[in-house]
Enzyme design. Structure first.
Site, mmCIF file in Angstrom:
data_model
loop_
_atom_site.group_PDB
_atom_site.id
_atom_site.type_symbol
_atom_site.label_atom_id
_atom_site.label_comp_id
_atom_site.label_asym_id
_atom_site.label_seq_id
_atom_site.Cartn_x
_atom_site.Cartn_y
_atom_site.Cartn_z
ATOM 1 N N TYR A 147 0.837 -1.214 0.000
ATOM 2 C CA TYR A 147 0.000 0.000 0.000
ATOM 3 C C TYR A 147 0.870 1.261 0.000
ATOM 4 C CZ TYR A 147 -3.135 3.688 1.587
ATOM 5 O OH TYR A 147 -3.821 4.861 1.700
ATOM 6 N N ARG A 154 1.655 7.052 -6.626
ATOM 7 C CA ARG A 154 0.525 7.970 -6.821
ATOM 8 C C ARG A 154 0.937 9.409 -6.506
ATOM 9 N NH1 ARG A 154 -4.953 7.032 -3.426
ATOM 10 N NH2 ARG A 154 -3.431 6.907 -1.743
ATOM 11 N N GLU A 334 -13.952 -0.753 5.917
ATOM 12 C CA GLU A 334 -13.921 0.549 5.229
ATOM 13 C C GLU A 334 -15.232 0.673 4.453
ATOM 14 O OE1 GLU A 334 -10.129 1.796 3.448
ATOM 15 O OE2 GLU A 334 -11.236 2.389 1.655
#
Ligand code: 3EB
Length: 340
Positions: A147, A154, A334
């Site tokens: 992650y 990103r 989530e």
């Protein structure tokens, strides 16, 4: 103008069974189809339909499709490895990064392709991103959590495009059951966007260094309206929301408390109290949330999570429960959705 008329040109999606997609396609135009199914494939254009398969289901019984529809005819294409569809107002772009020992560079390149496409085609208002990351909590070949490796690529892509923190869209960063990293983004030509933060959570792009070399870059929600003066009848795209206050995970190991705080976080995020900072007044509550996905780390927790969600969501809301890992090892749930 009535509210219905104002909303006509806002995006909409429906959840269907995988085999019912053709029914939706027969009755109108489809911007794209995201199959939450039993394997991940590269995005493709099939019979003029942009399609992305995600590995998010254990068997076909729990698979579903998310179909993005539009009133306008669509055009499809491919741009440096990402596939897209657009209707003159909205762009859907989908990509996949093959499994690798280090995702930073491939994530950066795939994001650059998608961001460059938005610039090239003139869809400069990106309002939502979804990212599905296999082995999200495992270490990459260099010992960096996958992650965090993804977040690095990103952040670098956003930097290359001078995409400021306040401009980043709401997003989901969540586990998947296979296929490397798959993603899809939605962007608009002329919609008015407002990035919304939660006054009870630290902005993700300000998370301290303990969570990785580059922070996750996303807004807690994106408010999308036809014009900047419309502060009453827009859509609220709610990012993946978890049991976090400030920057800290709360309720480690306690699924009931994590679900409650996740729901409380969304309730506050979309409330007039929180939206007052943006001069938005809609009177939203959890009863207005729709197109909901609830990601649950442990399959055995799903009945409890479902029961708690059903108590607080509208009985008319479309809700999907998925069994996948969550981006921090101590997060058990989530939740995302749209106030449409
Ligand atoms: C959080 O609040 C939980 O990396 O794009 C939620 C939504 C989360 C999006 C992302 C991560 C992302 O930090 C995790």
């Amino acid at each position: 103008m009535t509210q219905a008329q104002q909303k006509v040109n806002l995006p909409s999606s429906v959840f269907t069974g995988l085999t019912e997609v053709s029914n939706v396609a027969a009755t109108g135009n489809v911007l794209g189809v995201i199959n939450y199914t039993t394997e991940c494939t590269d995005p493709r254009v099939e019979n003029g339909l942009l399609t992305l398969d995600l590995h998010m289901a254990a068997d076909l019984g729990e698979a579903f499709a998310e179909v993005w529809t539009t009133a306008q005819p669509v055009e499809t294409g491919e741009h440096h490895g990402v596939f897209y569809s657009h209707d003159g107002e909205y762009l859907l772009v989908a990509g996949r990064i093959a499994p690798t020992g280090r995702y930073t560079e491939d994530t950066r390149a795939a994001y650059v392709a998608a961001l460059d496409l938005m610039d090239t085609l003139g869809y400069k208002n990106c309002f939502r991103m979804w990212n599905f990351i296999n082995d999200i909590n495992a270490d990459n070949a260099e010992g960096l959590e996958i992650y965090r490796d993804f977040c690095k690529g990103r952040a670098e892509a956003f930097e290359l495009f001078h995409f400021g923190d306040k401009e980043v869209p709401s997003a989901t960063g969540i586990g998947s059951q296979g296929g490397g990293i798959a993603f899809y983004f939605l962007a608009s030509r002329s919609a008015a966007l407002t990035s919304v933060e939660n006054s009870k959570q630290m902005a993700a792009y300000h998370y301290p260094r303990q969570y990785g070399p580059r922070p996750p870059k996303f807004a807690r929600a994106t408010y999308l309206a036809a014009t900047h003066t419309d502060r009453r009848s827009g859509q609220v795209y709610v990012a993946g929301t978890a049991s976090i206050r400030g920057h800290e995970t709360l309720h480690d190991g306690d699924i009931v408390a994590q679900v409650k705080l996740s729901l409380d976080n969304i309730e506050h995020l979309i409330s007039d109290e929180n939206l007052a900072d943006y001069e938005i007044t809609q009177g939203n509550s959890l009863l207005n949330l729709d197109n909901i996905k609830v990601y649950v780390r442990h399959r055995s927790d799903i009945p409890t999570v479902r029961r708690m969600c059903e108590e607080r969501f509208s009985p008319n809301a479309a809700v999907q429960y998925l069994n996948v890992d969550v981006c921090r090892a101590d997060l058990l749930v989530e939740i995302e959705g749209i106030v449409a």
